[in-house]
Design a protein around this motif. Structure first.
Motif, PDB file in Angstrom:
ATOM      1  N   THR A 114       0.797  -1.219   0.000  1.00  0.00           N
ATOM      2  CA  THR A 114       0.000   0.000   0.000  1.00  0.00           C
ATOM      3  C   THR A 114       0.836   1.278   0.000  1.00  0.00           C
ATOM      4  OG1 THR A 114      -0.176  -0.188   2.401  1.00  0.00           O
ATOM      5  CG2 THR A 114      -1.994  -1.066   1.103  1.00  0.00           C
ATOM      6  N   ILE A 115       2.149   1.171   0.201  1.00  0.00           N
ATOM      7  CA  ILE A 115       2.954   2.393   0.197  1.00  0.00           C
ATOM      8  C   ILE A 115       3.377   2.792  -1.202  1.00  0.00           C
ATOM      9  CG2 ILE A 115       3.802   1.856   2.499  1.00  0.00           C
ATOM     10  CD1 ILE A 115       6.515   1.223   1.262  1.00  0.00           C
ATOM     11  N   TYR A 116       3.056   1.961  -2.188  1.00  0.00           N
ATOM     12  CA  TYR A 116       3.536   2.201  -3.542  1.00  0.00           C
ATOM     13  C   TYR A 116       2.441   2.666  -4.492  1.00  0.00           C
ATOM     14  CZ  TYR A 116       7.782  -0.131  -2.097  1.00  0.00           C
ATOM     15  OH  TYR A 116       8.934  -0.465  -1.447  1.00  0.00           O
ATOM     16  N   ASN A 117       2.822   3.623  -5.318  1.00  0.00           N
ATOM     17  CA  ASN A 117       2.067   3.913  -6.517  1.00  0.00           C
ATOM     18  C   ASN A 117       2.422   2.834  -7.539  1.00  0.00           C
ATOM     19  OD1 ASN A 117       1.067   6.764  -5.795  1.00  0.00           O
ATOM     20  ND2 ASN A 117       3.269   6.884  -5.479  1.00  0.00           N
ATOM     21  N   MET A 118       1.450   2.436  -8.331  1.00  0.00           N
ATOM     22  CA  MET A 118       1.668   1.349  -9.275  1.00  0.00           C
ATOM     23  C   MET A 118       1.418   1.822 -10.699  1.00  0.00           C
ATOM     24  SD  MET A 118       2.529  -1.104  -7.293  1.00  0.00           S
ATOM     25  CE  MET A 118       2.518  -2.474  -8.463  1.00  0.00           C
ATOM     26  N   GLU A 128      10.673   2.201 -27.659  1.00  0.00           N
ATOM     27  CA  GLU A 128      10.979   2.450 -26.266  1.00  0.00           C
ATOM     28  C   GLU A 128       9.801   2.059 -25.369  1.00  0.00           C
ATOM     29  OE1 GLU A 128      14.106   6.170 -26.733  1.00  0.00           O
ATOM     30  OE2 GLU A 128      12.240   6.430 -25.617  1.00  0.00           O
ATOM     31  N   ARG A 129      10.131   1.836 -24.116  1.00  0.00           N
ATOM     32  CA  ARG A 129       9.076   1.534 -23.148  1.00  0.00           C
ATOM     33  C   ARG A 129       8.181   2.757 -22.989  1.00  0.00           C
ATOM     34  NH1 ARG A 129      10.700  -1.907 -17.949  1.00  0.00           N
ATOM     35  NH2 ARG A 129      11.611  -3.033 -19.720  1.00  0.00           N
ATOM     36  N   GLU A 130       6.872   2.526 -23.002  1.00  0.00           N
ATOM     37  CA  GLU A 130       5.944   3.648 -22.910  1.00  0.00           C
ATOM     38  C   GLU A 130       4.936   3.430 -21.795  1.00  0.00           C
ATOM     39  OE1 GLU A 130       3.564   4.243 -26.401  1.00  0.00           O
ATOM     40  OE2 GLU A 130       2.615   2.270 -26.276  1.00  0.00           O
ATOM     41  N   PHE A 131       4.489   4.538 -21.261  1.00  0.00           N
ATOM     42  CA  PHE A 131       3.508   4.543 -20.189  1.00  0.00           C
ATOM     43  C   PHE A 131       2.148   4.102 -20.703  1.00  0.00           C
ATOM     44  CE2 PHE A 131       1.268   5.850 -16.514  1.00  0.00           C
ATOM     45  CZ  PHE A 131       0.162   6.593 -16.909  1.00  0.00           C
ATOM     46  N   VAL A 132       1.447   3.314 -19.867  1.00  0.00           N
ATOM     47  CA  VAL A 132       0.095   2.888 -20.188  1.00  0.00           C
ATOM     48  C   VAL A 132      -0.898   3.447 -19.168  1.00  0.00           C
ATOM     49  CG1 VAL A 132      -1.461   0.916 -20.447  1.00  0.00           C
ATOM     50  CG2 VAL A 132       0.902   0.764 -21.299  1.00  0.00           C
ATOM     51  N   ALA A 133      -0.665   3.163 -17.884  1.00  0.00           N
ATOM     52  CA  ALA A 133      -1.602   3.599 -16.849  1.00  0.00           C
ATOM     53  C   ALA A 133      -0.902   3.594 -15.501  1.00  0.00           C
ATOM     54  CB  ALA A 133      -2.828   2.688 -16.807  1.00  0.00           C
ATOM     55  N   ALA A 134      -1.429   4.388 -14.575  1.00  0.00           N
ATOM     56  CA  ALA A 134      -0.894   4.435 -13.220  1.00  0.00           C
ATOM     57  C   ALA A 134      -2.034   4.626 -12.231  1.00  0.00           C
ATOM     58  CB  ALA A 134       0.129   5.555 -13.069  1.00  0.00           C
ATOM     59  N   ILE A 135      -1.809   4.142 -11.027  1.00  0.00           N
ATOM     60  CA  ILE A 135      -2.787   4.309  -9.954  1.00  0.00           C
ATOM     61  C   ILE A 135      -2.042   4.688  -8.682  1.00  0.00           C
ATOM     62  CG2 ILE A 135      -2.779   1.833  -9.365  1.00  0.00           C
ATOM     63  CD1 ILE A 135      -5.850   2.157  -8.827  1.00  0.00           C
ATOM     64  N   SER A 136      -2.597   5.640  -7.966  1.00  0.00           N
ATOM     65  CA  SER A 136      -1.939   6.121  -6.764  1.00  0.00           C
ATOM     66  C   SER A 136      -2.016   5.097  -5.639  1.00  0.00           C
ATOM     67  CB  SER A 136      -2.578   7.433  -6.310  1.00  0.00           C
ATOM     68  OG  SER A 136      -3.940   7.213  -5.961  1.00  0.00           O
ATOM     69  N   ARG A 137      -1.216   5.318  -4.610  1.00  0.00           N
ATOM     70  CA  ARG A 137      -1.204   4.369  -3.490  1.00  0.00           C
ATOM     71  C   ARG A 137      -2.569   4.293  -2.818  1.00  0.00           C
ATOM     72  NH1 ARG A 137       2.394   8.382  -1.786  1.00  0.00           N
ATOM     73  NH2 ARG A 137       4.160   6.984  -2.085  1.00  0.00           N
ATOM     74  N   GLY A 181      -5.359   4.572  -4.414  1.00  0.00           N
ATOM     75  CA  GLY A 181      -6.318   4.029  -5.365  1.00  0.00           C
ATOM     76  C   GLY A 181      -7.305   5.045  -5.891  1.00  0.00           C
ATOM     77  N   ILE A 182      -7.190   6.281  -5.414  1.00  0.00           N
ATOM     78  CA  ILE A 182      -8.170   7.307  -5.791  1.00  0.00           C
ATOM     79  C   ILE A 182      -7.841   7.936  -7.134  1.00  0.00           C
ATOM     80  CG2 ILE A 182      -9.072   9.585  -5.157  1.00  0.00           C
ATOM     81  CD1 ILE A 182      -8.777   8.749  -2.235  1.00  0.00           C
ATOM     82  N   THR A 183      -6.561   8.104  -7.399  1.00  0.00           N
ATOM     83  CA  THR A 183      -6.138   8.806  -8.603  1.00  0.00           C
ATOM     84  C   THR A 183      -5.595   7.832  -9.636  1.00  0.00           C
ATOM     85  OG1 THR A 183      -5.552  10.720  -7.262  1.00  0.00           O
ATOM     86  CG2 THR A 183      -4.674  10.642  -9.508  1.00  0.00           C
ATOM     87  N   THR A 184      -6.042   7.980 -10.853  1.00  0.00           N
ATOM     88  CA  THR A 184      -5.520   7.179 -11.953  1.00  0.00           C
ATOM     89  C   THR A 184      -5.133   8.090 -13.105  1.00  0.00           C
ATOM     90  OG1 THR A 184      -7.742   6.836 -12.864  1.00  0.00           O
ATOM     91  CG2 THR A 184      -6.887   5.137 -11.378  1.00  0.00           C
ATOM     92  N   ARG A 185      -4.285   7.574 -13.968  1.00  0.00           N
ATOM     93  CA  ARG A 185      -3.839   8.318 -15.144  1.00  0.00           C
ATOM     94  C   ARG A 185      -3.648   7.318 -16.273  1.00  0.00           C
ATOM     95  NH1 ARG A 185       1.428  11.709 -14.159  1.00  0.00           N
ATOM     96  NH2 ARG A 185      -0.024  12.793 -12.775  1.00  0.00           N
ATOM     97  N   PHE A 201       3.894   9.115  -7.891  1.00  0.00           N
ATOM     98  CA  PHE A 201       2.828   8.873  -8.868  1.00  0.00           C
ATOM     99  C   PHE A 201       3.229   9.573 -10.155  1.00  0.00           C
ATOM    100  CE2 PHE A 201      -1.218   7.782 -10.381  1.00  0.00           C
ATOM    101  CZ  PHE A 201      -1.769   8.864 -11.052  1.00  0.00           C
ATOM    102  N   SER A 202       3.531   8.787 -11.185  1.00  0.00           N
ATOM    103  CA  SER A 202       4.121   9.372 -12.385  1.00  0.00           C
ATOM    104  C   SER A 202       3.863   8.501 -13.598  1.00  0.00           C
ATOM    105  CB  SER A 202       5.629   9.542 -12.194  1.00  0.00           C
ATOM    106  OG  SER A 202       6.251   9.985 -13.373  1.00  0.00           O
ATOM    107  N   SER A 203       3.980   9.116 -14.761  1.00  0.00           N
ATOM    108  CA  SER A 203       3.931   8.377 -16.014  1.00  0.00           C
ATOM    109  C   SER A 203       5.334   8.156 -16.585  1.00  0.00           C
ATOM    110  CB  SER A 203       3.072   9.126 -17.038  1.00  0.00           C
ATOM    111  OG  SER A 203       3.593  10.412 -17.270  1.00  0.00           O
TER     112      SER A 203
END
Length: 122
Positions: A30-34, A44-53, A55-59, A102-104
């Motif tokens: 739970t301490i990690y953003n995923m 190159e490796r590219e961003f797809v999606a992220a979720i905050s620790r 769980g409220i914020t997504t990108r 929390f980053s892309s």
């Protein structure tokens, strides 16, 4: 240290769906953003999606917005990527990652899984 193991990849036809899972072990999940990233051959490796620790914020990357959904289940120490309306250009190795920011941007993630192959046939 966090160990991440992805699963759920495979071969699917255009328009199909897959759900990727990333199981975490080690330090408290739970301490990690995923995040989910992908890398196609020769790219190159590219961003797809992220979720905050929390769980409220997504990108999401613009290319997957409205088709992919990232969620997390802290009780199961697992993050998911539901992928719908898949396209051939979604073909890639998909990686999950854990980090303190929390980053892309890949460099903000400290731990990475081995990846799971997703192939979308036309």
């Amino acid at each position: 240290q966090v160990q991440l193991v992805e699963s759920g990849g495979g071969l699917v036809q255009t328009g199909g769906s897959l759900r990727l899972s990333c199981a975490a072990s080690g330090r408290t999940f739970t301490i990690y953003n995923m995040g989910w990233f992908r890398q196609a051959p020769g790219k190159e490796r590219e961003f797809v999606a992220a979720i905050s620790r929390s769980g409220i914020t997504t990108r999401y990357a613009d290319s997957v917005k409205g088709r992919f959904t990232i969620t997390r289940d802290d009780a199961e120490n697992t993050v998911y990527l539901q992928m719908n309306s898949l396209k051939p250009e979604d073909t890639a190795v998909y990686y999950c990652a854990a980090g303190g920011t929390f980053s892309s941007t890949p460099r903000y993630y400290d731990y990475w899984g081995q990846g799971t192959q997703v192939t979308v046939s036309s």
